[in-house]
Design a protein around this motif. Structure first.
Motif, PDB file in Angstrom:
ATOM      1  N   VAL A 145     -14.076   3.396  -2.883  1.00 49.35           N
ATOM      2  CA  VAL A 145     -13.203   3.959  -1.853  1.00 49.35           C
ATOM      3  C   VAL A 145     -12.435   2.809  -1.219  1.00 49.35           C
ATOM      4  O   VAL A 145     -12.944   1.696  -1.119  1.00 49.35           O
ATOM      5  CB  VAL A 145     -13.992   4.733  -0.756  1.00 49.35           C
ATOM      6  CG1 VAL A 145     -14.672   5.962  -1.335  1.00 49.35           C
ATOM      7  CG2 VAL A 145     -14.993   3.821  -0.068  1.00 49.35           C
ATOM      8  N   ASP A 146     -11.211   3.077  -0.809  1.00 48.92           N
ATOM      9  CA  ASP A 146     -10.388   2.051  -0.177  1.00 48.92           C
ATOM     10  C   ASP A 146     -10.613   2.116   1.334  1.00 48.92           C
ATOM     11  O   ASP A 146      -9.861   2.756   2.062  1.00 48.92           O
ATOM     12  CB  ASP A 146      -8.915   2.276  -0.514  1.00 48.92           C
ATOM     13  CG  ASP A 146      -8.020   1.178   0.049  1.00 48.92           C
ATOM     14  OD1 ASP A 146      -8.560   0.111   0.406  1.00 48.92           O
ATOM     15  OD2 ASP A 146      -6.793   1.408   0.162  1.00 48.92           O
ATOM     16  N   ASP A 147     -11.676   1.460   1.799  1.00 50.53           N
ATOM     17  CA  ASP A 147     -12.034   1.520   3.215  1.00 50.53           C
ATOM     18  C   ASP A 147     -12.750   0.233   3.609  1.00 50.53           C
ATOM     19  O   ASP A 147     -13.959   0.238   3.876  1.00 50.53           O
ATOM     20  CB  ASP A 147     -12.920   2.740   3.471  1.00 50.53           C
ATOM     21  CG  ASP A 147     -13.065   3.052   4.956  1.00 50.53           C
ATOM     22  OD1 ASP A 147     -12.474   2.319   5.778  1.00 50.53           O
ATOM     23  OD2 ASP A 147     -13.763   4.038   5.288  1.00 50.53           O
ATOM     24  N   PRO A 148     -12.042  -0.887   3.645  1.00 47.66           N
ATOM     25  CA  PRO A 148     -12.687  -2.171   3.973  1.00 47.66           C
ATOM     26  C   PRO A 148     -13.264  -2.174   5.381  1.00 47.66           C
ATOM     27  O   PRO A 148     -12.749  -1.521   6.290  1.00 47.66           O
ATOM     28  CB  PRO A 148     -11.549  -3.185   3.835  1.00 47.66           C
ATOM     29  CG  PRO A 148     -10.297  -2.392   3.978  1.00 47.66           C
ATOM     30  CD  PRO A 148     -10.589  -1.037   3.414  1.00 47.66           C
ATOM     31  N   ILE A 149     -14.330  -2.937   5.552  1.00 43.24           N
ATOM     32  CA  ILE A 149     -15.056  -3.024   6.819  1.00 43.24           C
ATOM     33  C   ILE A 149     -14.885  -4.437   7.370  1.00 43.24           C
ATOM     34  O   ILE A 149     -15.217  -5.414   6.699  1.00 43.24           O
ATOM     35  CB  ILE A 149     -16.566  -2.755   6.607  1.00 43.24           C
ATOM     36  CG1 ILE A 149     -16.787  -1.472   5.816  1.00 43.24           C
ATOM     37  CG2 ILE A 149     -17.300  -2.710   7.934  1.00 43.24           C
ATOM     38  CD1 ILE A 149     -18.190  -1.350   5.255  1.00 43.24           C
ATOM     39  N   ALA A 173     -15.742  -6.835   4.362  1.00 42.01           N
ATOM     40  CA  ALA A 173     -16.604  -6.413   3.261  1.00 42.01           C
ATOM     41  C   ALA A 173     -16.069  -5.112   2.665  1.00 42.01           C
ATOM     42  O   ALA A 173     -15.499  -4.280   3.375  1.00 42.01           O
ATOM     43  CB  ALA A 173     -18.034  -6.207   3.751  1.00 42.01           C
ATOM     44  N   GLN A 174     -16.258  -4.960   1.384  1.00 47.12           N
ATOM     45  CA  GLN A 174     -15.934  -3.703   0.723  1.00 47.12           C
ATOM     46  C   GLN A 174     -17.163  -2.792   0.759  1.00 47.12           C
ATOM     47  O   GLN A 174     -18.299  -3.270   0.707  1.00 47.12           O
ATOM     48  CB  GLN A 174     -15.499  -3.956  -0.727  1.00 47.12           C
ATOM     49  CG  GLN A 174     -14.244  -4.810  -0.847  1.00 47.12           C
ATOM     50  CD  GLN A 174     -13.051  -4.216  -0.111  1.00 47.12           C
ATOM     51  OE1 GLN A 174     -12.834  -2.995  -0.148  1.00 47.12           O
ATOM     52  NE2 GLN A 174     -12.290  -5.063   0.578  1.00 47.12           N
ATOM     53  N   PRO A 175     -16.971  -1.490   0.854  1.00 43.14           N
ATOM     54  CA  PRO A 175     -18.106  -0.570   0.996  1.00 43.14           C
ATOM     55  C   PRO A 175     -19.066  -0.630  -0.195  1.00 43.14           C
ATOM     56  O   PRO A 175     -18.641  -0.702  -1.349  1.00 43.14           O
ATOM     57  CB  PRO A 175     -17.430   0.798   1.082  1.00 43.14           C
ATOM     58  CG  PRO A 175     -16.037   0.514   1.526  1.00 43.14           C
ATOM     59  CD  PRO A 175     -15.676  -0.809   0.921  1.00 43.14           C
ATOM     60  N   HIS A 176     -20.333  -0.614   0.121  1.00 46.90           N
ATOM     61  CA  HIS A 176     -21.394  -0.555  -0.884  1.00 46.90           C
ATOM     62  C   HIS A 176     -22.369   0.567  -0.515  1.00 46.90           C
ATOM     63  O   HIS A 176     -22.565   0.874   0.656  1.00 46.90           O
ATOM     64  CB  HIS A 176     -22.169  -1.870  -0.954  1.00 46.90           C
ATOM     65  CG  HIS A 176     -21.453  -2.952  -1.696  1.00 46.90           C
ATOM     66  ND1 HIS A 176     -20.290  -3.527  -1.238  1.00 46.90           N
ATOM     67  CD2 HIS A 176     -21.740  -3.568  -2.885  1.00 46.90           C
ATOM     68  CE1 HIS A 176     -19.884  -4.447  -2.092  1.00 46.90           C
ATOM     69  NE2 HIS A 176     -20.747  -4.501  -3.090  1.00 46.90           N
ATOM     70  N   TYR A 178     -18.674  -3.441  13.729  1.00 50.92           N
ATOM     71  CA  TYR A 178     -17.607  -3.464  12.727  1.00 50.92           C
ATOM     72  C   TYR A 178     -16.448  -2.581  13.164  1.00 50.92           C
ATOM     73  O   TYR A 178     -16.583  -1.685  13.997  1.00 50.92           O
ATOM     74  CB  TYR A 178     -18.127  -2.972  11.362  1.00 50.92           C
ATOM     75  CG  TYR A 178     -18.171  -1.464  11.233  1.00 50.92           C
ATOM     76  CD1 TYR A 178     -17.088  -0.762  10.673  1.00 50.92           C
ATOM     77  CD2 TYR A 178     -19.268  -0.733  11.669  1.00 50.92           C
ATOM     78  CE1 TYR A 178     -17.114   0.620  10.571  1.00 50.92           C
ATOM     79  CE2 TYR A 178     -19.300   0.643  11.570  1.00 50.92           C
ATOM     80  CZ  TYR A 178     -18.218   1.315  11.015  1.00 50.92           C
ATOM     81  OH  TYR A 178     -18.238   2.692  10.928  1.00 50.92           O
ATOM     82  N   LEU A 179     -15.296  -2.855  12.589  1.00 52.73           N
ATOM     83  CA  LEU A 179     -14.114  -2.006  12.732  1.00 52.73           C
ATOM     84  C   LEU A 179     -13.603  -1.653  11.341  1.00 52.73           C
ATOM     85  O   LEU A 179     -13.726  -2.450  10.404  1.00 52.73           O
ATOM     86  CB  LEU A 179     -13.004  -2.730  13.503  1.00 52.73           C
ATOM     87  CG  LEU A 179     -13.302  -3.196  14.933  1.00 52.73           C
ATOM     88  CD1 LEU A 179     -12.083  -3.912  15.505  1.00 52.73           C
ATOM     89  CD2 LEU A 179     -13.718  -2.042  15.828  1.00 52.73           C
ATOM     90  N   ASN A 180     -13.054  -0.452  11.220  1.00 55.95           N
ATOM     91  CA  ASN A 180     -12.351  -0.089   9.987  1.00 55.95           C
ATOM     92  C   ASN A 180     -11.173   0.807  10.357  1.00 55.95           C
ATOM     93  O   ASN A 180     -10.908   1.053  11.540  1.00 55.95           O
ATOM     94  CB  ASN A 180     -13.287   0.586   8.982  1.00 55.95           C
ATOM     95  CG  ASN A 180     -13.718   1.977   9.394  1.00 55.95           C
ATOM     96  OD1 ASN A 180     -13.645   2.339  10.574  1.00 55.95           O
ATOM     97  ND2 ASN A 180     -14.163   2.765   8.443  1.00 55.95           N
ATOM     98  N   GLY A 181     -10.474   1.301   9.363  1.00 54.36           N
ATOM     99  CA  GLY A 181      -9.287   2.093   9.635  1.00 54.36           C
ATOM    100  C   GLY A 181      -9.565   3.336  10.450  1.00 54.36           C
ATOM    101  O   GLY A 181      -8.709   3.793  11.217  1.00 54.36           O
ATOM    102  N   PHE A 182     -10.780   3.892  10.327  1.00 49.15           N
ATOM    103  CA  PHE A 182     -11.110   5.142  11.009  1.00 49.15           C
ATOM    104  C   PHE A 182     -11.430   4.938  12.487  1.00 49.15           C
ATOM    105  O   PHE A 182     -10.962   5.666  13.349  1.00 49.15           O
ATOM    106  CB  PHE A 182     -12.290   5.809  10.304  1.00 49.15           C
ATOM    107  CG  PHE A 182     -12.755   7.074  10.973  1.00 49.15           C
ATOM    108  CD1 PHE A 182     -11.992   8.227  10.943  1.00 49.15           C
ATOM    109  CD2 PHE A 182     -13.968   7.106  11.648  1.00 49.15           C
ATOM    110  CE1 PHE A 182     -12.417   9.389  11.561  1.00 49.15           C
ATOM    111  CE2 PHE A 182     -14.407   8.261  12.265  1.00 49.15           C
ATOM    112  CZ  PHE A 182     -13.620   9.408  12.226  1.00 49.15           C
ATOM    113  N   ASN A 183     -12.255   3.922  12.798  1.00 50.37           N
ATOM    114  CA  ASN A 183     -12.740   3.793  14.180  1.00 50.37           C
ATOM    115  C   ASN A 183     -11.971   2.772  15.007  1.00 50.37           C
ATOM    116  O   ASN A 183     -12.214   2.617  16.208  1.00 50.37           O
ATOM    117  CB  ASN A 183     -14.238   3.447  14.191  1.00 50.37           C
ATOM    118  CG  ASN A 183     -14.526   2.000  13.803  1.00 50.37           C
ATOM    119  OD1 ASN A 183     -13.624   1.222  13.498  1.00 50.37           O
ATOM    120  ND2 ASN A 183     -15.791   1.628  13.790  1.00 50.37           N
ATOM    121  N   GLN A 184     -11.047   2.041  14.396  1.00 50.63           N
ATOM    122  CA  GLN A 184     -10.439   0.891  15.052  1.00 50.63           C
ATOM    123  C   GLN A 184      -9.717   1.241  16.349  1.00 50.63           C
ATOM    124  O   GLN A 184      -9.862   0.546  17.355  1.00 50.63           O
ATOM    125  CB  GLN A 184      -9.468   0.191  14.106  1.00 50.63           C
ATOM    126  CG  GLN A 184      -8.871  -1.085  14.697  1.00 50.63           C
ATOM    127  CD  GLN A 184      -8.191  -1.933  13.650  1.00 50.63           C
ATOM    128  OE1 GLN A 184      -8.247  -1.654  12.462  1.00 50.63           O
ATOM    129  NE2 GLN A 184      -7.549  -2.999  14.089  1.00 50.63           N
TER     130      GLN A 184
END
Length: 307
Positions: free
Chosen positions: A267-271, A171-174, A145-151
């Motif tokens: 949290v606003d952190d889509p995956i 996906a939205q965080p769960h 996966y990629l998200n804003g932090f690791n992209q």
């Protein structure tokens, strides 16, 4: 190059031994060794590392075999159409972080095309392992996966290894917790709700950087933190310790996950989950079919799959 040489190469890779491969192929060991030396000479390529412990493929040998299996698959299709007495053992390997939908699709693939003989591999591994497996052709496909932090970091590494990342779905965080966890009384959770509970994450070995974490929000401080290496253990700790982890929200009751509940995290952190492949190697028909099944299972959980 002869088709027979590719079949010989595949047998050696599977057994890790010239002697065992020769027995399987019903030929002499010198004849098999000579056939491989001729193949190496023809392509100016070292295919194997030879030692007293056995034989392993070089990086070039793995890449050559990956292409060779594509050729053998085409030969197999020809045989299946015009002959009824030849069936080639199916070959496929996928590496992934720890996701239920990856396993579901793998199970469906084996049931659909495995036949009477197959040699399939599913590697649930660390993030670095997924990248390395695709780069060295141990696996045709990888899922991460990629998200804003690791992209930024992951995209650079993917490019350096001659790989491509293709998005599958967002996906939205769960939060994953045991069914009896007090947190299940809430329909949504905040990070503050999690503070008193043990945080569970997958260990990442020597490359235990936050950028390689399988869980988002991994840089937050945790008073209680347990690292594990496999999905069965993390689920057991969710139940036994009232622990939690953060993931995509996909849980599979077909794979005995009925004791686990997924709760949306505010949290606003889509995956963005997607698949990795080697930029220079065409996917086999088996890998292509696996991707189709993967998308089918993702849609089954209500996600829109990228074309």
């Amino acid at each position: 190059m002869r088709i027979q040489q590719l079949q010989y190469l595949e047998a050696i890779a599977e057994t890790g031994s010239i002697n065992e491969a020769a027995k399987r192929l019903f030929i002499s060991q010198p004849s098999l060794s000579q056939a491989m030396k001729e193949l190496e000479k023809e392509y100016h390529l070292q295919l194997f590392y030879r030692s007293k412990a056995g034989i392993t493929l070089t990086d070039g040998g793995r890449e050559f075999l990956n292409y060779g299996r594509g050729v053998l698959d085409q030969v197999n299709l020809l045989d299946e159409h015009f002959r009824q007495d030849t069936v080639r053992k199916q070959q496929f390997s996928v590496s992934a972080q720890h996701y239920a939908f990856v396993v579901n699709a793998f199970v469906a693939l084996v049931k659909e095309i495995g036949g009477s003989e197959y040699n399939f591999t599913l590697r649930e591994t660390q993030t670095q392992g997924v990248l390395d497996d695709i780069q060295t052709n141990k696996s045709e496909l990888g899922v991460t996966y990629l998200n804003g932090f690791n992209q930024t970091v992951m995209t650079r590494l993917i490019a350096e290894k001659d790989l491509t990342f293709t998005p599958l779905f967002v996906a939205q965080p769960h939060v994953f917790v045991g069914r009896d966890n007090p947190l299940t009384a809430k329909s949504h959770l905040s990070l503050a709700d999690l503070e008193d509970y043990p945080y569970l994450s997958y260990e990442q070995g020597d490359t235990n950087s936050f950028y390689f974490a399988e869980e988002i929000q991994s840089t937050l401080p945790h008073a209680k933190h347990v690292q594990v290496s496999d999905r069965a253990t993390i689920f057991n700790l969710m139940v036994g310790l009232d622990g939690y982890t953060i993931s995509s929200g996909i849980i599979s009751s077909d794979l005995n996950d009925e004791k686990i509940v997924a709760i949306p995290l505010d949290v606003d952190d889509p995956i963005t989950l997607g698949f990795l492949r080697h930029k220079k190697i065409e996917l086999s028909p088996t890998a292509t079919r696996y991707l189709e099944l993967l998308k089918e299972h993702i849609r089954h959980y209500g996600f829109d799959v990228a074309d």
